[in-house]
Structure formats: structure tokens, C-alpha cells
Design an enzyme around this catalytic site. Structure first.
Site, PDB file in Angstrom:
ATOM      1  N   HIS A 191      -2.713   6.181   4.654  1.00  0.00           N
ATOM      2  CA  HIS A 191      -1.291   6.391   4.942  1.00  0.00           C
ATOM      3  C   HIS A 191      -0.872   7.773   4.425  1.00  0.00           C
ATOM      4  CE1 HIS A 191      -1.168   2.294   6.032  1.00  0.00           C
ATOM      5  NE2 HIS A 191      -0.585   1.754   4.979  1.00  0.00           N
ATOM      6  N   CYS A 195       0.811  -1.223   0.000  1.00  0.00           N
ATOM      7  CA  CYS A 195       0.000   0.000   0.000  1.00  0.00           C
ATOM      8  C   CYS A 195       0.846   1.276   0.000  1.00  0.00           C
ATOM      9  CB  CYS A 195      -0.948   0.001   1.186  1.00  0.00           C
ATOM     10  SG  CYS A 195      -0.227  -0.637   2.699  1.00  0.00           S
TER      11      CYS A 195
END
Ligand SMILES: NC(=O)c1ccc[n+]([C@@H]2O[C@H](COP(=O)([O-])OP(=O)(O)OC[C@H]3O[C@@H](n4cnc5c(N)ncnc54)[C@H](OP(=O)(O)O)[C@@H]3O)[C@@H](O)[C@H]2O)c1
Length: 329
Positions: free
Chosen positions: A234, A126
Site C-alpha cells: 500500500h 494494514c
């Protein structure tokens, strides 16, 4: 078209279900697959319940595509068995990413490498996906020499258990720990396990996967990965040194013209990307774009994306869409 989601009860798996539904992915049948613990459970898809089945039963049904998000060991054991019956596996774990004969794909960057022979395709990590989405067009134009990245990663990147740990801590409840320390009111400079060098696996994924996706081993990358108590996405502080000089206005323009990237960069009105706004969205958000004044040809920027979306489920579904659109399954 028969699609299987392996790991359908997990965080990434449940977002895959949402993404397939939202994008109205063309299929005749959907198989939901998880561990023996979940077999028989019902999960709704398009308002109809689907019963969760186990992996062996799913293989018998020979799906055309299996979207895997059930951890590395499940993938190592079962992805080849799906491939043997003709299923194309798109895998979210780190099991196959660095295999020399497996493609590591971010559709906007390198899906054109895919062929019918690719029966196990790897979805990148990711934190790598969101970073390379912003780096790829800049590398093409200015040629990157070195990237220094520090991540501020969401607990959703660790899975269901970690989200529960944060929620329990916020509510003042005792419960199972996904991390070695409390995560609420904390920052843990430790994502995934440590390697012998002192770097974590997560940090090395940013190094190795970036070079593989951009097909350039000369790009030097160094990373520090940190877990913080957010759930929506994130964030990454990225410093890039280029071979060629750039104009910051051109960088902003280039990024804003890149598919899947949205520039949020107006400090006059405090506009910059944040996980709170990226949460639930498929794009990669870039802001705080500014020249690094400490050395020539260098740039700083801030990249945020929902790790469960573009960092996992959306990227996987986009790969499947590419396979269908190009008759590769
Ligand atoms: N979270 C992220 O941001 C992210 C991003 C990219 C990649 N990934 C990767 O995606 C994978 C899943 O992550 P997650 O966050 O969704 O984890 P998670 O919430 O813990 O879910 C794990 C899923 O795997 C299933 N599973 C576990 N062991 C299994 C087995 N032996 N056979 C069949 N199914 C099994 C679980 O089923 P049960 O419910 O039955 O246990 C569950 O559906 C991991 O490889 C992770 O590294 C995660």
C-alpha cells in the site's frame, strides 16, 4: 510452545508461515488451520509437510498462541473459544480492534500495554499500521493536530480472490470478481463497505485506529482509500498539521532513527518509496518528505509498506515475539 495459524491457506496466513520460518520463531509445534474446504491439504513448513486441520480440532490441542487471519466472522465466533482454553489470540481481522477492553498493538509503539490477561489482542488494519509507524515519533516530538491521508492500496489487501481478479484481467481471462469493477487499468475509490456517513469502513479504520494506537482522541484524521492495480504494497500520501513547527532535516533524521522505518528520500536521483521495492520487506518506507507551503507547521510525505508483511503477518509475529520475550503467555 504450540502455535496455531488460523487462516493458514490465505494470503496473510501464508506470509505468516514465511515470517515464522525466516525469524526462526521458537516453537515445538505448528498447527495449520483453515475452513473445512482445506482440511487435509498439506502445506510445507521448514521443508516438512503439515496437514491442515479444522478449528475445533485445533482448540482441542490448546495452542499457546493462535495467529488469526480468517476474516471477522470466524474471529468473532472462534477467538473467544480459543481464549477459553487458555490460548492467546492475535487477530488480524477488524472484529476486536475497537473493543474497549482489547489492545490494538503495533509493537514498536504500544506493546508495553500488554499483560498476561490479554487473551485476544488485535492487530491493526494494514493501512493504519504503516501510517502510525511514521506518525508516532513525529506526534511525540511536534504534536499532531490533523492528518489528511489518501491511500493507493494493493489488491493483495483484499485477499486471494482479488489478486486472481487482477491476474486474470492482465492475462485477458474471465474469472470471479472480487471488486464491483475491473481493477486492471483502473483506480477504485472504494475499499471495504460504505458507512452511513459516506466514508468507507477502511477510511474510518484510519481515523479510529490511529487515535486508539496513539492514545489521543484529539488528533483529527480524514481519509480517502483507493484500490489500485498493484500487488506489492500500500502507498499513502499523508499531510500532517502539527501544533509545533519543525525542521524538515530533523524530521528526516527522526524518521531514519525510528525502528522499522526506512527513509528513501533523494529526489536528485529519483529515490522514493514504491510498492515494487517494498514488496516482501518488513519495513515501512518514507519519502517525498517536504514542507506543505500552503499553511504553517504542515508536512507532506509518502509512506509505502508491504501490507501482507508489516501491515499484517510481520506485525502479528512481532506481537507474539513480544509476548514470549516478556513471559506473557
Ligand atoms: N490482505 C491483507 O493485506 C490484510 C491485512 C491485514 C489484515 N487482513 C485480514 O486478514 C484476514 C485474512 O485476509 P487474507 O487476505 O489472508 O484473506 P484470504 O486470502 O481470503 O484468506 C482467508 C483465510 O481464512 C480462512 N477461512 C475462511 N473462512 C474460514 C472458516 N470459517 N474457518 C476457518 N478458516 C476460514 C480461509 O481458509 P480456506 O482456504 O479453507 O477458505 C483462508 O485461509 C481478513 O480478516 C483480513 O481483513 C488482511
Amino acid at each position: 510452545m504450540k502455535i496455531a495459524i488460523v487462516g493458514a491457506t490465505g494470503l496473510v496466513g501464508s506470509v505468516m508461515l514465511k515470517v515464522l520460518e525466516e525469524r526462526n520463531f521458537p516453537m515445538d509445534e505448528l498447527l495449520l488451520v483453515a475452513s473445512p474446504r482445506s482440511v487435509g491439504k498439506e502445506i510445507p513448513f521448514k521443508n516438512k509437510p503439515i496437514k491442515v486441520i479444522g478449528i475445533p480440532e485445533a482448540i482441542e490441542q490448546k495452542p499457546n498462541i493462535a495467529l488469526f487471519s480468517a476474516g471477522g466472522s470466524t474471529s468473532i465466533e472462534w477467538a473467544p473459544k480459543f481464549a477459553e482454553v487458555g490460548t492467546t489470540v492475535i487477530d488480524n481481522s477488524s472484529a476486536w480492534r475497537m473493543d474497549l477492553d482489547k489492545k490494538l498493538v503495533v509493537p514498536e509503539i504500544n506493546a508495553n500495554q500488554l499483560s498476561k490477561e490479554d487473551k485476544i489482542i488485535a492487530n491493526p488494519n494494514c493501512s493504519t499500521i504503516q501510517m502510525v509507524m511514521a506518525l508516532a515519533p513525529l506526534h511525540k516530538k511536534y504534536k499532531m493536530k490533523r492528518v489528511v491521508v489518501s491511500t493507493y492500496q494493493s489488491v493483495s489487501g483484499t485477499g486471494v480472490k482479488a489478486v486472481e481478479q487482477l491476474e486474470n484481467e492482465i492475462a485477458g481471462k474471465k474469472g470471479e470478481m472480487a471488486y464491483p469493477y475491473p481493477i486492471a487499468k483502473n483506480a477504485i475509490p472504494h475499499c471495504d463497505v460504505f458507512e452511513e456517513t459516506g466514508y468507507t469502513k477502511e477510511e474510518m479504520k484510519l481515523v479510529r485506529e490511529t487515535q486508539k494506537i496513539l492514545d489521543d482522541k484529539t488528533i483529527a484524521v480524514t481519509a480517502t482509500a483507493v484500490r489500485i492495480p498493484t500487488a506489492g504494497g500500500h502507498s499513502e500520501s499523508v499531510n500532517i498539521e502539527f501544533e509545533n513547527d519543525f525542521d524538515v532535516t530533523d524530521v528526516r533524521k527522526l524518521l531514519s532513527e525510528t525502528d522499522g522505518v526506512i527513509v528513501q528520500d533523494n529526489i536528485d536521483v529519483n529515490t522514493y518509496p514504491m510498492p515494487m521495492y517494498a514488496n516482501g520487506k518488513d519495513d515501512v518506507f518514507v519519502g517525498r518528505i517536504r514542507r506543505d507551503m500552503s499553511q504553517p507547521n504542515s508536512l507532506n510525505m509518502w509512506i509505502v509498506s508491504d501490507n501482507l508483511r508489516k501491515g499484517a503477518a510481520t506485525n502479528t509475529v512481532q506481537i507474539a515475539e513480544y509476548l514470549l520475550a516478556n513471559n506473557l503467555v
